[in-house]
Design an enzyme around this catalytic site. Sequence first.
Site, mmCIF file in Angstrom:
data_model
loop_
_atom_site.group_PDB
_atom_site.id
_atom_site.type_symbol
_atom_site.label_atom_id
_atom_site.label_comp_id
_atom_site.label_asym_id
_atom_site.label_seq_id
_atom_site.Cartn_x
_atom_site.Cartn_y
_atom_site.Cartn_z
ATOM 1 C CD GLU A 81 -3.103 -0.741 0.154
ATOM 2 O OE1 GLU A 81 -3.153 0.389 -0.358
ATOM 3 O OE2 GLU A 81 -3.884 -1.656 -0.153
ATOM 4 C CD GLU A 112 6.138 -22.027 10.445
ATOM 5 O OE1 GLU A 112 6.405 -22.494 11.565
ATOM 6 O OE2 GLU A 112 5.124 -21.352 10.213
#
Length: 302
Positions: A81, A112
């Site tokens: 954003e 992960e």
Amino acid sequence: MKKRATEEKNIRTSAIDEMTSYEMAKLMHQEDAAISAAVENALPQIAEAADEIVARWNKGGRVFVIGAGTSGRVGMLDAVELGPTFSVGEDRWTAIVSGGNEAMWMPLEETEDDENAIREELKSHSLSEQDCVIGITASGSTPFAVSGLEYAKQSGACTISISNNEHSVISQLADVAIELITGPEVIRGSTRLKAGTSQKMALNMISTSVMIQLGKVYGNEMVDMKLINRKLKKRAEMILAETTGIDEETAGLTMEKTQYNLKEAIFKTVTHATEEEAGLYIQEAQGRLKQAIHRFFDNKNK
């Protein structure tokens, strides 16, 4: 082995599978009250993280946000954003999710544990002491995030951690350790809930504080947007009109004359300066519009 709060059983929600939808929603809402308190307790560290980034950014530094699963996706959500909102280049604030960008819409949680992948990824960016790496992990011990912060520290970069357990592994590695103690989840171990929400809040605070200090906000208006569609151009015209007191038609014409450079349009409207003066003062103020305007009037009043 020390028990992690994010993995503990929440006794308050132990009968949630017997509730109506309304009762579930109400209980989850009550549990979410812990998020605000957790973030409030970490405000000094959140502010410190923002200041560390700003100090390095002005010397050409970059920010890398790393994480796996929900934490990685939260980091990506905040980072993407910044381009349209503040015209930040993709190479200045980069989110890295374990499993790559594909992990944004596919469950690749098995990645992960890949410590080498993040090291190689960060190595490809040639980290320096001007850069900052933010490692996010609810547990505070996810190998992807921990290994990434270890490599960042070895490279001399500033290290910031965001976790949801006290005295975690990643906190001990970080120059700035942000611990958001949200407690046991509504559904045991489902850190996409309170933990993930608190991480999003902390990241929003860090990135927004940084952008404000970099001069990308005037008052509380976004003045460094990428005006890439009609909606954003219209918003820029509205901001110009409301911040300077001119009418919408004049605002539209002014934006056109400045080729939709909102900062220049505001500066020229407020000061009645030339285009050359506007560019010079804004540049000297490193893009900080309010500072540029004040300096202009100070010089004129001498």
